[in-house]
Design a protein around this motif. Structure first.
Motif, PDB file in Angstrom:
ATOM      1  N   LEU A   1       0.461  -0.890   0.171  1.00 34.30           N
ATOM      2  CA  LEU A   1       0.163   0.400   0.333  1.00 34.30           C
ATOM      3  C   LEU A   1       0.763   1.466   0.017  1.00 34.30           C
TER       4      LEU A   1
ATOM      5  N   ARG B   1       1.785   1.543  -3.635  1.00 32.83           N
ATOM      6  CA  ARG B   1       0.485   2.282  -4.496  1.00 32.83           C
ATOM      7  C   ARG B   1       1.128   3.445  -4.146  1.00 32.83           C
ATOM      8  N   CYS B   2       0.515   4.030  -1.910  1.00 35.07           N
ATOM      9  CA  CYS B   2       0.295   5.425  -2.277  1.00 35.07           C
ATOM     10  C   CYS B   2       1.716   6.213  -2.952  1.00 35.07           C
TER      11      CYS B   2
ATOM     12  N   TYR C   1      -6.663   5.078   0.214  1.00 30.84           N
ATOM     13  CA  TYR C   1      -5.420   4.076   0.122  1.00 30.84           C
ATOM     14  C   TYR C   1      -4.423   4.781   2.020  1.00 30.84           C
TER      15      TYR C   1
END
Length: 376
Positions: free
Chosen positions: A155, A158-159, A226
């Motif tokens: 994550l 992804r951020c 997110y």
């Protein structure tokens, strides 16, 4: 390895014990094996005295192979035992946290080694069901902790990707805004008789700008989602770590209960063994007469077997003599066959020679008759 053991538990692997390990051994095989034996004996004592466990024989490494060839498999066994000391000592939570900060590949290998050590039944003493359940929960907590760390890292990446996308879209938005301002200035300079194509281009740019603004808002909302999910995972990670600490405490309590149960079971086993020994002696005394009769019967049977053996040996000698005579006859027959073959070949040769002489004689007779009948 000795330094690592000293760091794991300095009270047990103290400075005096550490000083017994000789350094700078070079290629001296004898000193290498001596150092390895001291380390392995220290690990065995630590498992027995501190962890209340007994290492099975098949888990012990071959020190001679480590000293001579640095065998990777045997070295791995020794390092695996050291890892077992680290994850079972009083400071095991600190060591587990250190393991969780390693690289993912190294962390996976260490966790695999720990699970393999726990699944090999390193402890020979009986275990109670509650202790096994707690150990299973502890394994599961470690797995969940590792999965949460992996998901958190995914994550986070992804951020970062979304941040880069948002930054790129903001730059594109600023570029479009600057271009829009330039177009607006151009439009302001035009009079009311501006062409329809310029109006259409302006509307198209405004529509494109609105679409980019909507995409920017959507990415910002996704980034916030997110981040919220990442914070939730961090909270779950902290809860899992707290649960892991509780399970570790329960595991220590279960070990203490298990030790007490093992002691009581050991005493009960000893009493049962003594009773069984007394009963076996009683039965042996009762069966003593039967054993004497069996011995007498066996002696008679043995005597009969001895007579049979002597008889069989005599028959074997006779059979060997007959076999030798038979071999002599076979050789004689073979010689006679050889002579017969030679004589047969000789007779065939003589027959062939006689045939040739007869043919020659007939030819001479014919020639003589021709000479006689011919005029002089």
């Amino acid at each position: 390895m000795a330094q690592v053991l000293h760091h794991i538990d300095g009270a047990f692997f103290h400075e005096s014990w550490l000083s017994r390990i000789k350094e700078d051994v070079g290629e001296n095989r004898r000193i290498k094996i001596s150092n390895l034996k001291k380390i392995l004996q220290g690990i065995t004592d630590y498992y027995r005295e501190v962890l209340n466990q007994h290492i099975s024989e098949y888990l012990l490494p071959d020190l001679s192979q480590i000293a001579e060839t640095s065998d990777p498999a045997e070295m791995g066994r020794l390092l695996q035992l050291i890892l077992g000391c680290a994850v079972n000592c009083d400071k095991k939570q600190e060591h587990i946290q250190t393991i969780m900060t390693l690289e993912e590949s190294v962390q996976h290998m260490v966790m695999t080694a720990i699970q393999e050590l726990m699944s090999k039944d390193a402890v020979d003493s009986p275990t109670i069901e509650a202790a096994g359940d707690l150990e299973q929960q502890l394994k599961r907590s470690l797995e969940l902790l590792q999965e949460a760390e992996a998901e958190k890292e995914e994550l986070r990446q992804r951020c970062q990707e979304l941040d880069l996308q948002v930054a790129g879209l903001q730059e594109e938005r600023n570029s479009l805004l600057a271009e829009n301002e330039v177009q607006n200035e151009r439009l302001n300079l035009l009079d009311s008789s501006e062409e329809p194509t310029t109006i259409v281009a302006k509307k198209y740019l405004q529509i494109q700008l609105e679409q980019l603004q909507e995409e920017n808002y959507r990415l910002e909302a996704a980034k916030d989602d997110y981040r919220a999910h990442c914070e939730e995972l961090e909270r779950q990670l902290i809860e899992t770590q707290n649960r892991n600490d509780e399970l570790a405490s329960l595991a220590e309590e279960s070990r203490a209960l298990k030790d007490e149960i093992d002691f009581l079971r050991s005493a009960a086993d000893k009493a049962a063994k003594l009773e069984a020994t007394v009963e076996s002696y009683r039965k042996k005394l009762e069966d003593l007469n039967d054993l004497r009769r069996q011995v007498k019967s066996l002696e008679d049977t043995n005597l009969m077997y001895m007579h049979n053996t002597v008889t069989l040996e005599e028959e074997l000698k006779k059979a060997n003599a007959a076999r030798a005579q038979l071999e002599t006859y076979k050789r004689q027959v073979q010689d006679l066959h050889t002579k017969l073959s030679m004589e047969t070949k000789r007779a065939d040769t003589m027959t062939y020679d006689m045939t040739r002489l007869q043919e020659k004689q007939e030819a001479l007779v014919k020639e003589k008759e021709v000479l006689v009948l011919s005029p002089v």
